[in-house]
Motif scaffolding. Structure first.
Motif: not given
Length: 382
Positions: A61-62, A64-65, A68, A120, A357-358, A360-362
């Protein structure tokens, strides 16, 4: 069954990209994700703890953040979407090969990070190609056709994977999963060739580039009414999915005593529900409204979670009811999925993908770790 009439004519009328992506999805469903149902079990067999499995999801997830916004900007600014998508698929190919020969959890850990980095590039570009391949008036029927076809061929895939895992050593042996990753690698090569030869460059109106990347990304929520609420809804759903997603197969095996064949039958039931219910539910979505059907799907999803918790360990076959309800709830979401595709213009789709994505990834960074802590306390609470 009236919704199924005219599928042949519908197929003939559709774009080349729609047909190529349907072939891609069909092959992927049948052979391209055979190890997917066993990911958490494979990690566990490689020596990972429940908290480490959650930590991997948080790390992904990090990543992706961090990627993103750059990924979204790149997608909206590049002129040749097809080329960018194929480049992403090409650099993604070695992932399954590395996972097949991973000797410990650390190697698997880094392969997943590389996989997410390539996503990504491939995900927002694939979304644009996919959405542009259907007219709005054909969208629900196109989604139903795609779900129906890939579900039909996917009925046997989980059972083939279950037989392979059992034949090569069972759920506690990491080597039992390696052939599945090798198959995924070979299938990936075949799919790449199909995409390279078959796809056409999508055509759509593009917005004027904004030099300030943060204004270009966050400014889109004011361009289309309702995007803020759509973003909030996505964030809430992501949190509750992510706290339990890494542990679903592990929960079935360790807490409910499921074996490889029960897990395999869970996948088969999910596919069968999608196959037989997608068309009627697509017709129902057009008749009663997409939002009403989406609301009803949440009641079904609540029932499926209760079915999982109430399954006694001495009767793990009751988990098949959980799979049925979970798949039915997902199939009922088809109208909402079509609405979301239509609602966000293609000209900002890349930046929307980056922004969503930012957010939801956070949320996804702490969620799996929180899930791991809950698992250590009481797995049923997930």
């Amino acid at each position: 069954m009236g919704f199924l009439r005219g599928f042949r004519e519908f197929w003939i009328e559709q774009s080349r990209n729609f047909k190529v992506f349907l072939v891609r999805d069909t092959i992927t469903t049948l052979f391209g994700n055979m190890a997917g149902s066993y990911a958490s079990i494979y990690m566990y067999a490689l020596g990972a703890s429940a908290v480490e499995i959650g930590a991997l999801s948080s790390t992904l997830s990090l990543v992706r953040t961090l990627l993103s916004i750059p990924g979204g900007i790149l997608t909206d600014r590049v002129k040749r979407i097809k080329r960018l998508y194929l480049v992403g698929r090409l650099v993604q190919l070695p992932v399954s090969l590395v996972q097949a020969f991973a000797q410990n959890f650390n190697i698997y850990f880094y392969s997943r990070i590389w996989e997410v980095m390539t996503f990504r590039v491939t995900m927002p570009t694939a979304n644009i190609i996919n959405i542009a391949s259907l007219r709005n008036e054909d969208r629900v029927k196109g989604l139903v056709m795609r779900r129906t076809v890939i579900s039909a061929v996917g009925l046997v895939a989980p059972l083939i994977a279950a037989y392979a895992v059992t034949y090569f050593g069972g759920l506690d042996n990491p080597s039992a999963f390696r052939p599945l990753f090798l198959i995924q690698f070979l299938v990936g090569l075949i799919i790449f060739g199909i995409l390279a030869l078959g796809l056409e460059e999508p055509e759509f109106d593009r917005s004027k580039p904004e030099p300030n990347i943060f204004k270009a990304t966050f400014g889109i929520i004011n361009q289309v009414p309702g995007l803020k609420m759509l973003l909030l809804l996505t964030a809430v759903r992501t949190f509750f999915i992510n706290i339990r997603m890494p542990y679903i197969q592990l929960y079935a095996k360790e807490i409910k005593n499921a074996d490889a064949f029960i897990i395999g039958f869970q996948g088969t039931i999910s596919t069968a529900v999608t196959l037989f219910f997608s068309a009627p539910l697509g017709e129902l979505a057009d008749r009663v409204g997409r939002r009403k059907l989406a609301y009803a799907s949440q009641l079904v999803m609540t029932a499926c979670l209760l079915a999982a918790v109430l399954t006694p360990p001495e009767h793990p076959e009751w988990l098949l009811l959980y799979s049925f309800l979970a798949s039915l709830g997902g199939a009922m979401d088809i109208g909402w999925f079509a609405f979301e595709q239509e609602y966000v213009p293609l000209s900002i789709r890349g930046r929307w993908s980056g922004l969503s994505t930012l957010v939801t990834a956070l949320i996804g960074i702490p969620a799996p770790y929180i899930g791991g802590l809950i698992w250590e306390y009481n797995p049923d609470l997930l």
